[in-house]
Design an enzyme around this catalytic site. Structure first.
Site, PDB file in Angstrom:
ATOM      1  N   GLU A  33      11.523   1.625 -26.953  1.00 23.48           N
ATOM      2  CA  GLU A  33      12.407   1.004 -25.955  1.00 23.48           C
ATOM      3  C   GLU A  33      13.690   1.835 -25.856  1.00 23.48           C
ATOM      4  O   GLU A  33      14.319   2.132 -26.866  1.00 23.48           O
ATOM      5  CB  GLU A  33      12.719  -0.443 -26.335  1.00 23.48           C
ATOM      6  CG  GLU A  33      13.751  -1.130 -25.448  1.00 23.48           C
ATOM      7  CD  GLU A  33      13.442  -1.082 -23.952  1.00 23.48           C
ATOM      8  OE1 GLU A  33      12.332  -1.452 -23.557  1.00 23.48           O
ATOM      9  OE2 GLU A  33      14.324  -0.631 -23.185  1.00 23.48           O
ATOM     10  N   GLY A  38      13.085  -6.811 -24.237  1.00 23.79           N
ATOM     11  CA  GLY A  38      12.827  -7.907 -23.292  1.00 23.79           C
ATOM     12  C   GLY A  38      12.906  -7.430 -21.852  1.00 23.79           C
ATOM     13  O   GLY A  38      12.548  -8.162 -20.937  1.00 23.79           O
ATOM     14  N   THR A  40      13.699  -6.140 -18.028  1.00 25.44           N
ATOM     15  CA  THR A  40      14.389  -6.710 -16.867  1.00 25.44           C
ATOM     16  C   THR A  40      14.479  -8.226 -16.973  1.00 25.44           C
ATOM     17  O   THR A  40      15.542  -8.816 -16.736  1.00 25.44           O
ATOM     18  CB  THR A  40      13.617  -6.339 -15.581  1.00 25.44           C
ATOM     19  OG1 THR A  40      13.423  -4.928 -15.553  1.00 25.44           O
ATOM     20  CG2 THR A  40      14.376  -6.784 -14.342  1.00 25.44           C
ATOM     21  N   CYS A  41      13.380  -8.876 -17.289  1.00 24.37           N
ATOM     22  CA  CYS A  41      13.331 -10.341 -17.259  1.00 24.37           C
ATOM     23  C   CYS A  41      14.460 -10.938 -18.098  1.00 24.37           C
ATOM     24  O   CYS A  41      15.257 -11.726 -17.602  1.00 24.37           O
ATOM     25  CB  CYS A  41      11.966 -10.822 -17.771  1.00 24.37           C
ATOM     26  SG  CYS A  41      11.908 -12.603 -17.992  1.00 24.37           S
ATOM     27  N   HIS A 440       4.381 -42.191 -10.617  1.00 21.95           N
ATOM     28  CA  HIS A 440       5.507 -42.588  -9.754  1.00 21.95           C
ATOM     29  C   HIS A 440       6.774 -42.732 -10.598  1.00 21.95           C
ATOM     30  O   HIS A 440       6.712 -43.285 -11.690  1.00 21.95           O
ATOM     31  CB  HIS A 440       5.201 -43.916  -9.087  1.00 21.95           C
ATOM     32  CG  HIS A 440       6.390 -44.468  -8.331  1.00 21.95           C
ATOM     33  ND1 HIS A 440       6.781 -43.968  -7.111  1.00 21.95           N
ATOM     34  CD2 HIS A 440       7.287 -45.436  -8.654  1.00 21.95           C
ATOM     35  CE1 HIS A 440       7.865 -44.620  -6.696  1.00 21.95           C
ATOM     36  NE2 HIS A 440       8.201 -45.508  -7.624  1.00 21.95           N
TER      37      HIS A 440
HETATM   38  C1  LIG Z   1      17.407 -10.307 -10.279  1.00 17.46           C
HETATM   39  C2  LIG Z   1      15.965 -10.515 -10.671  1.00 17.46           C
HETATM   40  C3  LIG Z   1      15.489 -11.791 -10.862  1.00 17.46           C
HETATM   41  C4  LIG Z   1      14.173 -11.988 -11.220  1.00 17.46           C
HETATM   42  N1  LIG Z   1      13.714 -13.264 -11.370  1.00 17.46           N
HETATM   43  C5  LIG Z   1      12.421 -13.471 -11.706  1.00 17.46           C
HETATM   44  C6  LIG Z   1      11.930 -14.785 -11.904  1.00 17.46           C
HETATM   45  O1  LIG Z   1      12.667 -15.765 -11.777  1.00 17.46           O
HETATM   46  N2  LIG Z   1      10.634 -14.953 -12.265  1.00 17.46           N
HETATM   47  C7  LIG Z   1       9.802 -13.875 -12.433  1.00 17.46           C
HETATM   48  O2  LIG Z   1       8.635 -14.069 -12.763  1.00 17.46           O
HETATM   49  N3  LIG Z   1      10.242 -12.609 -12.251  1.00 17.46           N
HETATM   50  C8  LIG Z   1      11.530 -12.392 -11.895  1.00 17.46           C
HETATM   51  N4  LIG Z   1      11.977 -11.111 -11.757  1.00 17.46           N
HETATM   52  C9  LIG Z   1      11.039 -10.000 -11.975  1.00 17.46           C
HETATM   53  C10 LIG Z   1      10.825  -9.753 -13.474  1.00 17.46           C
HETATM   54  O3  LIG Z   1      12.076  -9.571 -14.104  1.00 17.46           O
HETATM   55  C11 LIG Z   1       9.977  -8.511 -13.670  1.00 17.46           C
HETATM   56  O4  LIG Z   1       8.806  -8.647 -12.887  1.00 17.46           O
HETATM   57  C12 LIG Z   1       9.554  -8.358 -15.118  1.00 17.46           C
HETATM   58  O5  LIG Z   1      10.674  -8.215 -15.953  1.00 17.46           O
HETATM   59  C13 LIG Z   1       8.675  -7.114 -15.247  1.00 17.46           C
HETATM   60  O6  LIG Z   1       8.369  -6.937 -16.587  1.00 17.46           O
HETATM   61  P1  LIG Z   1       7.739  -5.576 -17.090  1.00 17.46           P
HETATM   62  O7  LIG Z   1       7.043  -5.931 -18.353  1.00 17.46           O
HETATM   63  O8  LIG Z   1       6.917  -4.929 -16.055  1.00 17.46           O
HETATM   64  O9  LIG Z   1       8.927  -4.556 -17.322  1.00 17.46           O
HETATM   65  P2  LIG Z   1      10.546  -4.700 -17.615  1.00 17.46           P
HETATM   66  O10 LIG Z   1      10.802  -6.096 -17.980  1.00 17.46           O
HETATM   67  O11 LIG Z   1      11.192  -4.120 -16.476  1.00 17.46           O
HETATM   68  O12 LIG Z   1      10.682  -3.817 -18.898  1.00 17.46           O
HETATM   69  C14 LIG Z   1      10.469  -2.448 -18.924  1.00 17.46           C
HETATM   70  C15 LIG Z   1      11.141  -1.874 -20.173  1.00 17.46           C
HETATM   71  O13 LIG Z   1      10.779  -0.507 -20.305  1.00 17.46           O
HETATM   72  C16 LIG Z   1      11.923   0.222 -20.751  1.00 17.46           C
HETATM   73  N5  LIG Z   1      11.705   1.630 -20.371  1.00 17.46           N
HETATM   74  C17 LIG Z   1      11.587   2.126 -19.115  1.00 17.46           C
HETATM   75  N6  LIG Z   1      11.331   3.447 -19.165  1.00 17.46           N
HETATM   76  C18 LIG Z   1      11.292   3.787 -20.470  1.00 17.46           C
HETATM   77  C19 LIG Z   1      11.058   5.012 -21.162  1.00 17.46           C
HETATM   78  N7  LIG Z   1      10.788   6.135 -20.506  1.00 17.46           N
HETATM   79  N8  LIG Z   1      11.118   5.001 -22.516  1.00 17.46           N
HETATM   80  C20 LIG Z   1      11.370   3.849 -23.195  1.00 17.46           C
HETATM   81  N9  LIG Z   1      11.584   2.668 -22.594  1.00 17.46           N
HETATM   82  C21 LIG Z   1      11.540   2.636 -21.247  1.00 17.46           C
HETATM   83  C22 LIG Z   1      13.077  -0.449 -20.021  1.00 17.46           C
HETATM   84  O14 LIG Z   1      14.308  -0.194 -20.652  1.00 17.46           O
HETATM   85  C23 LIG Z   1      12.675  -1.913 -20.082  1.00 17.46           C
HETATM   86  O15 LIG Z   1      13.190  -2.552 -21.223  1.00 17.46           O
HETATM   87  C24 LIG Z   1      13.296 -10.878 -11.412  1.00 17.46           C
HETATM   88  C25 LIG Z   1      13.789  -9.577 -11.266  1.00 17.46           C
HETATM   89  C26 LIG Z   1      15.105  -9.391 -10.896  1.00 17.46           C
HETATM   90  C27 LIG Z   1      15.581  -7.993 -10.741  1.00 17.46           C
END
Ligand SMILES: Cc1cc2nc3c(=O)[nH]c(=O)nc-3n(C[C@H](O)[C@H](O)[C@H](O)COP(=O)(O)OP(=O)(O)OC[C@H]3O[C@@H](n4cnc5c(N)ncnc54)[C@H](O)[C@@H]3O)c2cc1C
Length: 458
Positions: A33, A38, A40-41, A440
């Site tokens: 990482e 954790g 984006t979420c 209800h």
């Molecule tokens: C404002 C906002 C609100 C949202 N609200 C919701 C919601 O209410 N409900 C919902 O279901 N979804 C929501 N989402 C979408 C949700 O956050 C994402 O779909 C979800 O986090 C995707 O998870 P992931 O496992 O694909 O990757 P991410 O959670 O994006 O994690 C990817 C990880 O990889 C790491 N990484 C990237 N490149 C490298 C590298 N080269 N080397 C090492 N580490 C790296 C990053 O630092 C990150 O920690 C929201 C998104 C945003 C932007």
């Protein structure tokens, strides 16, 4: 070079769970990482925004207190620093818990740093080389920055930096009237900001049926949010007290000046600096990693999970990707992404819960469509709560009697939609729902009535 059985790049929503399952099965796992555990979420997506939605709801209900016979002495104001502190505390504890649980997992090595492929099954991170028979990519995405003239010369916010505000903007201009933009619009309006939303499509959340999108617009406008759809030819420039967005609206050139500009126009995958070319992993034209329906890339024993594979853009789709890959590798199953039904929520207040197809999609796919509709104003629980905005909609295939899709825009809609979703997974006809006895007073108690009053359309 350190050797492992599995390398996982990215500790988002799929990576940590997969690391623990593989390690629990006796495999030696490295998870890498570069930033916050954790992903984006937890750090810049679901968790912080829903925490702010809760603060915004509290402010909104405090302002409405008199309607419920509750006396709030003095005016209602928002202390943005304390709002942010609450959000930061929840985010920090969940992110730390994710990291701690990985570090406490036997057979699991946690590496910090940006990973890049140097060969199909070799990765470099912080000057170290790691190799493994299997590699899982879970790198997620980031906010897209559109090529608007002037954008490089003005300060702008994204979903990440908007969460760092510790003062309420005077006037927040949001480019993008879809899910992320609308959540921020209502949050900051309820915190006291003037808010303008600029959307290029003819209506908000254009993926939804017209009546749903119109109802959402009505809710937001009733709270004083200014919405302009169908905007064209945007350009931005710095002005004395903020940013000016000039645009074409209904054929005329006009402009909006705001103290802050938020870009909410979509996401792009974090695949451009991953050394994918050295691994030979294919992407599509937008940079999403190409996968088959079991989430395998074109290179043997390399998988892509979560937002970076373009098969979903939600935490639950990323988590479902983990379940599919883990079940196929460890449980001898044959699960695919084709087994899942589209489902998501928009966390405005009231929220929109969605499952399966819209009416428009169902008709375009050639189904003989039956539709049930009910206004939330006819739902007893909504009246009791004083939250009657919105509507419920059920879309059924007239030939098979199966539910094709549903939308619940209303109080509790994000939870109530699962009643429809689970029936869809069961493959049961709508008559099962129609004959069910529900509790209800709830929003769900009206779902059998909704199923009992279907009308043909088209
Ligand atoms: C404002 C906002 C609100 C949202 N609200 C919701 C919601 O209410 N409900 C919902 O279901 N979804 C929501 N989402 C979408 C949700 O956050 C994402 O779909 C979800 O986090 C995707 O998870 P992931 O496992 O694909 O990757 P991410 O959670 O994006 O994690 C990817 C990880 O990889 C790491 N990484 C990237 N490149 C490298 C590298 N080269 N080397 C090492 N580490 C790296 C990053 O630092 C990150 O920690 C929201 C998104 C945003 C932007």
């Amino acid at each position: 070079m350190q050797s492992f059985d599995a390398i996982i790049i990215g500790a988002g929503q799929a990576g940590p769970a997969l690391a623990k399952r593989l390690a629990g099965a006796g495999q030696r796992v490295a998870i890498i990482e570069r930033q916050s555990f954790g992903g984006t979420c937890i750090n810049t997506g679901c968790t912080p925004t829903k925490t702010l939605v809760a603060s915004a709801y509290a402010a909104h209900m405090a302002r409405r207190a008199a309607e419920f016979g509750v006396v709030v002495s003095g005016g209602v104001s928002v202390d943005m620093r304390r709002v942010k502190q609450r959000k930061d505390a929840i985010v920090a504890s969940w992110s730390a818990a994710t990291e701690a649980s990985l570090r406490a997992t036997d057979n699991c090595t946690v590496c910090r740093g940006h990973a890049r492929f140097v060969a199909p099954h070799e990765v470099e991170v912080g000057g170290e080389r790691l190799g493994a028979a299997r590699v899982f990519i879970n790198v997620g995405g980031r906010a897209a920055v559109p090529a608007i003239p002037g954008i490089d010369a003005v300060p702008y916010l994204t979903n990440t930096t908007a969460l760092e505000l510790d003062a309420v903007p005077a006037h927040l201009v949001i480019i993008g009237g879809s899910y992320i933009g609308l959540e921020f619009a209502q949050i900051f309006r309820r915190f006291g900001a003037e808010v303008t939303v600029l959307e290029g499509a003819p209506r908000l959340v254009p993926r939804e049926d017209d009546e749903i999108s119109t109802a959402i617009r009505g809710v937001l406008e009733s709270e004083g949010i200014r919405i302009v759809c169908g905007v064209r030819d945007l350009a931005v420039a710095q002005e004395q007290s903020g940013v000016e967005v000039s645009l074409t609206d209904s054929g005329s050139r006009t402009s909006v000046a705001g103290s802050h500009l938020l870009l909410a126009v979509g996401r792009r995958p974090n695949t451009n600096d991953l050394g994918l070319d050295r691994a030979g992993v294919a992407t599509d034209a937008r940079g999403f990693i190409t996968v088959d329906d079991r989430l395998q890339t074109n290179v043997p024993d390399i998988w892509a999970l979560g937002d970076c594979n373009g098969r979903g853009a939600f935490t639950h789709t990323s988590w479902n990707d983990f379940e599919i890959v883990a079940a196929n590798l460890l449980d001898g199953e044959a699960r695919t992404v084709n087994d899942r039904i589209a489902a998501y929520a928009l966390y405005t207040d009231p929220p929109l819960g969605r499952a399966g197809m819209t009416e428009t999609e169902a008709r375009a796919a050639g189904h003989t469509v039956l539709v049930g509709r009910m206004a939330m104003a006819d739902v007893a629980r909504a009246i009791e709560k004083g939250e009657t905005a919105g509507l419920m909609k059920l879309v059924v295939d007239g030939a098979t009697q199966k539910i094709l899709g549903a939308a619940i825009l209303g109080t509790g809609g994000d939870e109530a939609i699962h009643s429809e979703l689970d029936l869809m997974y069961a493959g049961a006809p709508y008559t099962v729902l129609q004959r069910a006895m529900h509790i209800h007073p709830t929003v769900c108690e009206l779902l059998p009535s909704l199923a009992g009053d279907l009308q043909p359309v088209g």
